[in-house]
Enzyme design. Structure first.
Site, PDB file in Angstrom:
ATOM      1  NE  ARG A 177       2.662   0.906  -2.393  1.00 38.17           N
ATOM      2  CZ  ARG A 177       3.377  -0.050  -2.985  1.00 38.17           C
ATOM      3  NH1 ARG A 177       3.319  -1.265  -2.554  1.00 38.17           N
ATOM      4  NH2 ARG A 177       4.111   0.240  -4.029  1.00 38.17           N
ATOM      5  NE  ARG A 191      -0.795  -5.761  -2.038  1.00 31.05           N
ATOM      6  CZ  ARG A 191       0.304  -6.153  -2.693  1.00 31.05           C
ATOM      7  NH1 ARG A 191       0.265  -7.212  -3.454  1.00 31.05           N
ATOM      8  NH2 ARG A 191       1.430  -5.496  -2.567  1.00 31.05           N
ATOM      9  NE  ARG A 197      -5.007  -5.163  -6.457  1.00 30.54           N
ATOM     10  CZ  ARG A 197      -4.931  -5.778  -7.622  1.00 30.54           C
ATOM     11  NH1 ARG A 197      -6.014  -6.236  -8.206  1.00 30.54           N
ATOM     12  NH2 ARG A 197      -3.770  -5.903  -8.248  1.00 30.54           N
ATOM     13  CG  ASP A 209       2.452   2.361  -8.956  1.00 29.97           C
ATOM     14  OD1 ASP A 209       2.283   1.691  -7.927  1.00 29.97           O
ATOM     15  OD2 ASP A 209       3.541   2.429  -9.542  1.00 29.97           O
ATOM     16  CE1 TYR A 221      10.454  -0.709 -10.461  1.00 33.78           C
ATOM     17  CE2 TYR A 221      10.569   1.530  -9.618  1.00 33.78           C
ATOM     18  CZ  TYR A 221      10.437   0.178  -9.400  1.00 33.78           C
ATOM     19  OH  TYR A 221      10.292  -0.308  -8.128  1.00 33.78           O
TER      20      TYR A 221
HETATM   21  O1  CP3 Z   1      -1.220   4.424  -0.080  1.00 31.76           O
HETATM   22  C1  CP3 Z   1      -0.335   4.897  -0.789  1.00 31.76           C
HETATM   23  O2  CP3 Z   1       0.854   5.036  -0.384  1.00 31.76           O
HETATM   24  C2  CP3 Z   1      -0.696   5.423  -2.169  1.00 31.76           C
HETATM   25  C3  CP3 Z   1      -0.567   4.542  -3.278  1.00 31.76           C
HETATM   26  C4  CP3 Z   1       0.784   4.113  -3.823  1.00 31.76           C
HETATM   27  C5  CP3 Z   1       0.944   2.904  -4.540  1.00 31.76           C
HETATM   28  N1  CP3 Z   1       2.200   2.853  -5.047  1.00 31.76           N
HETATM   29  C6  CP3 Z   1      -0.117   1.885  -4.739  1.00 31.76           C
HETATM   30  C7  CP3 Z   1       0.284   0.510  -5.039  1.00 31.76           C
HETATM   31  C8  CP3 Z   1       2.016   4.772  -3.859  1.00 31.76           C
HETATM   32  C9  CP3 Z   1       2.429   6.082  -3.207  1.00 31.76           C
HETATM   33  C10 CP3 Z   1       2.902   3.971  -4.652  1.00 31.76           C
HETATM   34  C11 CP3 Z   1       4.299   4.363  -4.961  1.00 31.76           C
HETATM   35  C12 CP3 Z   1       5.190   3.383  -5.593  1.00 31.76           C
HETATM   36  N2  CP3 Z   1       4.918   2.482  -6.576  1.00 31.76           N
HETATM   37  C13 CP3 Z   1       6.587   3.305  -5.310  1.00 31.76           C
HETATM   38  C14 CP3 Z   1       7.330   4.185  -4.356  1.00 31.76           C
HETATM   39  C15 CP3 Z   1       7.202   3.708  -2.975  1.00 31.76           C
HETATM   40  C16 CP3 Z   1       7.941   2.426  -2.683  1.00 31.76           C
HETATM   41  O3  CP3 Z   1       7.251   1.413  -2.442  1.00 31.76           O
HETATM   42  O4  CP3 Z   1       9.179   2.435  -2.705  1.00 31.76           O
HETATM   43  C17 CP3 Z   1       7.119   2.285  -6.131  1.00 31.76           C
HETATM   44  C18 CP3 Z   1       8.558   1.824  -6.162  1.00 31.76           C
HETATM   45  C19 CP3 Z   1       6.053   1.778  -6.923  1.00 31.76           C
HETATM   46  C20 CP3 Z   1       6.117   0.721  -7.975  1.00 31.76           C
HETATM   47  C21 CP3 Z   1       5.308  -0.458  -7.602  1.00 31.76           C
HETATM   48  N3  CP3 Z   1       3.921  -0.467  -7.531  1.00 31.76           N
HETATM   49  C22 CP3 Z   1       5.760  -1.745  -7.260  1.00 31.76           C
HETATM   50  C23 CP3 Z   1       7.216  -2.164  -7.195  1.00 31.76           C
HETATM   51  C24 CP3 Z   1       4.635  -2.528  -7.009  1.00 31.76           C
HETATM   52  C25 CP3 Z   1       4.598  -4.013  -6.718  1.00 31.76           C
HETATM   53  C26 CP3 Z   1       4.940  -4.338  -5.327  1.00 31.76           C
HETATM   54  C27 CP3 Z   1       3.722  -4.483  -4.458  1.00 31.76           C
HETATM   55  O5  CP3 Z   1       3.675  -3.865  -3.395  1.00 31.76           O
HETATM   56  O6  CP3 Z   1       2.837  -5.249  -4.842  1.00 31.76           O
HETATM   57  C28 CP3 Z   1       3.492  -1.694  -7.137  1.00 31.76           C
HETATM   58  C29 CP3 Z   1       2.079  -2.086  -6.934  1.00 31.76           C
HETATM   59  C30 CP3 Z   1       1.242  -1.276  -6.007  1.00 31.76           C
HETATM   60  N4  CP3 Z   1       1.195   0.091  -5.990  1.00 31.76           N
HETATM   61  C31 CP3 Z   1       0.323  -1.769  -5.044  1.00 31.76           C
HETATM   62  C32 CP3 Z   1      -0.275  -0.658  -4.433  1.00 31.76           C
HETATM   63  C33 CP3 Z   1      -1.345  -0.656  -3.374  1.00 31.76           C
HETATM   64  C34 CP3 Z   1       0.026  -3.235  -4.771  1.00 31.76           C
HETATM   65  C35 CP3 Z   1      -0.749  -3.808  -5.914  1.00 31.76           C
HETATM   66  C36 CP3 Z   1      -2.071  -4.386  -5.576  1.00 31.76           C
HETATM   67  O7  CP3 Z   1      -2.946  -3.792  -4.923  1.00 31.76           O
HETATM   68  O8  CP3 Z   1      -2.267  -5.497  -6.050  1.00 31.76           O
END
Ligand code: CP3
Length: 342
Positions: free
Chosen positions: A25, A29, A38, A75, A151
Site C-alpha cells: 500500500r 492514502r 485520487r 486492486d 470475496y
Molecule cells: O500500493 C499498493 O500496494 C498497490 C495497490 C493495492 C491496492 N489494493 C490499492 C487500494 C494493492 C496491492 C491492493 C491489494 C488488495 N486489495 C488486497 C490485498 C492486500 C491486503 O490489504 O490484504 C485486498 C484484500 C484488497 C481489497 C480492498 N481494496 C479492500 C478491503 C479495500 C478497502 C480497505 C481500504 O484500505 O480502504 C480496498 C481499497 C483500496 N485498494 C485502497 C487502495 C489504495 C484504498 C481506497 C482509497 O484510496 O480510497
C-alpha cells in the site's frame, strides 16, 4: 537493465550488502500526493480504471519515498469483476458486491477473465514502465485464489469469512470448481501483466489466516501450485497472511519469495522456508512509534533476517493515518543498513 535491481537479485536468491525495501500500500492514502491524484477521479473504481492516474500514483512512492520497487496501482478485485461480479468500494467500509456467488447455478455464469476485461491494468503497467525509465522494477499482482473466492462468496469484507468457509465445508466439490475458474483467470491475468512489463508478481492471500493446515492444503496449495508452475517468466512472491500453518506447504512450491506478517518470528520462518527469499515483516503500527523506537525495531528485524535473501517490507499494508515522514524514516533506515556477513 535497471539502475537499481536489488529487489530482483534478492528474489532470485542473492544476498547483498544492501537490502531492498518497498511497502505494501505504498501507493495509497499516506501520501498527500496520492490523495490529490485520487481527487481527480469520481470514485475508487474510476481511479483504478484510468491508466494515466494509476501510472501517476504508481511512480509517486519511487520518487517520494525512494523505495526499491514500484507496485502497479490497482486492486485484487479486478478479477472478480472481470469474471462477472462487479463491485463498489464504500468509503470506510470497503468492497461490496451487489451480486455474488450464492447458488450452484451462479458458478456456471462465472467467466474466465479475458484480456479485454482488464486491459486498463495492462495500459497502466505500460505507462508506468515508460515513466520509470528502468530506475526500479515494477511489481504486478493478483489476489490468491482463496482470497478472491472469499470475496466472491461473501459479497463483502468480513472478520470471519464464515460464509466463504461454509462453501469449503458444505460444498467442497463446488468450491473446487469455483477455485479452478479463479485460478485459470489469475494465470491469464498474470501472464498478461508480465507481457505488459511486470518484472515480478505477488499473490496476496490476505485471508489465509481464517483457514487451518488441512483446509489450506486442500483448497489453496493445489491452485497456488498451478500458478507457480505456470509463471516461469519472472519471480513469484506469495503472501499467506497469518497462515503460519501454511508455511511448510508453501516451502514446497516453486515460488521465489514468501512474504510474512509480523506475528511470525523471523527465526521460525527461516527454519520453515529453507531456500526461499523472505519478505516482511514489520508491524505497520510500528510506524506510529517515536523515531528511536522505529530505528531500533527496524534494525532488529534486518539483523534477524541477515542469514537469508531478504526484502524489507511491512507485514501488511500501510494504514492511511500513518505519517509519511515515518514511512520515509523506515525506508532510510533500511537503506543505511549494511550486512556484515556478505
Ligand atoms: O500500493 C499498493 O500496494 C498497490 C495497490 C493495492 C491496492 N489494493 C490499492 C487500494 C494493492 C496491492 C491492493 C491489494 C488488495 N486489495 C488486497 C490485498 C492486500 C491486503 O490489504 O490484504 C485486498 C484484500 C484488497 C481489497 C480492498 N481494496 C479492500 C478491503 C479495500 C478497502 C480497505 C481500504 O484500505 O480502504 C480496498 C481499497 C483500496 N485498494 C485502497 C487502495 C489504495 C484504498 C481506497 C482509497 O484510496 O480510497
Amino acid at each position: 537493465m535497471y539502475q537499481n535491481d536489488l529487489l530482483l537479485k534478492a528474489a532470485r536468491g542473492e544476498k547483498n550488502k544492501h537490502i531492498p525495501v518497498w511497502l505494501m500500500r505504498q501507493a495509497g492514502r499516506v501520501l498527500p500526493e496520492y490523495r490529490f491524484t485520487r481527487s481527480k477521479a469520481k470514485n475508487f473504481i474510476e481511479f483504478v480504471k484510468n491508466p494515466d492516474l494509476a501510472a501517476e500514483v504508481t511512480i509517486q512512492p519511487v520518487e517520494i519515498l525512494k523505495v526499491d520497487a514500484a507496485i502497479i496501482f490497482s486492486d485484487i478485485l479486478v478479477i472478480p469483476e472481470s469474471m462477472g461480479l462487479p463491485y463498489s468500494m464504500q468509503e470506510e467500509k470497503g468492497p461490496y458486491f451487489p451480486k455474488f456467488i450464492q447458488h450452484e447455478q451462479d458458478i456456471q455464469h462465472l467467466r474466465i477473465a479475458q484480456t479485454e476485461d482488464y486491459v486498463y491494468v495492462l495500459n497502466a503497467i505500460q505507462l508506468a514502465k515508460k515513466q520509470l525509465q528502468n530506475r526500479v522494477p515494477l511489481i504486478g499482482f493478483s489476489g490468491a485464489p482463496w482470497t478472491l473466492f472469499a470475496y466472491m462468496t461473501e459479497g463483502k469484507g468480513s472478520k470471519t469469512f464464515s460464509t466463504a468457509k461454509k462453501w469449503l465445508y458444505a460444498r467442497p466439490d463446488l468450491s473446487h470448481q469455483i477455485l479452478q475458474k479463479i485460478t485459470n483467470s489469475i494465470i491469464h491475468y498474470l501472464k498478461d501483466q508480465i507481457q505488459a512489463g511486470a518484472d515480478i508478481v505477488q499473490l496476496f492471500d490476505s485471508w489465509a489466516g481464517v483457514l487451518n493446515k488441512d483446509l489450506y492444503n486442500r483448497f489453496c496449495i493445489p491452485y497456488l501450485k498451478q500458478i507457480c508452475d505456470a509463471i516461469t517468466e519472472v519471480p513469484v512472491i506469495i503472501f499467506p497472511k497469518d497462515g503460519h500453518f501454511a508455511l511448510e506447504s508453501v516451502q514446497q512450491l516453486s515460488c521465489n519469495v514468501v512474504s510474512l506478517d509480523w506475528t511470525i518470528e523471523p527465526s521460525t520462518a527461516i527454519h520453515l522456508l529453507k531456500g526461499k527469499c523472505l519478505q516482511g515483516n514489520a508491524d505497520p503500527c510500528l510506524l506510529y512509534a517515536d523515531d528511536k523506537t522505529i530505528e531500533q525495531e527496524t534494525i532488529k528485524m534486518l539483523q534477524a533476517f541477515s542469514s537469508v535473501p531478504y526484502i524489507a517490507n511491512l507485514g501488511h499494508g500501510l494504514y492511511p493515518d500513518i505519517n509519511k515522514e515515518k514511512v520515509k524514516l523506515f525506508v532510510d533506515i533500511v537503506h543505511s543498513f549494511e550486512r556484515s556477513n556478505v
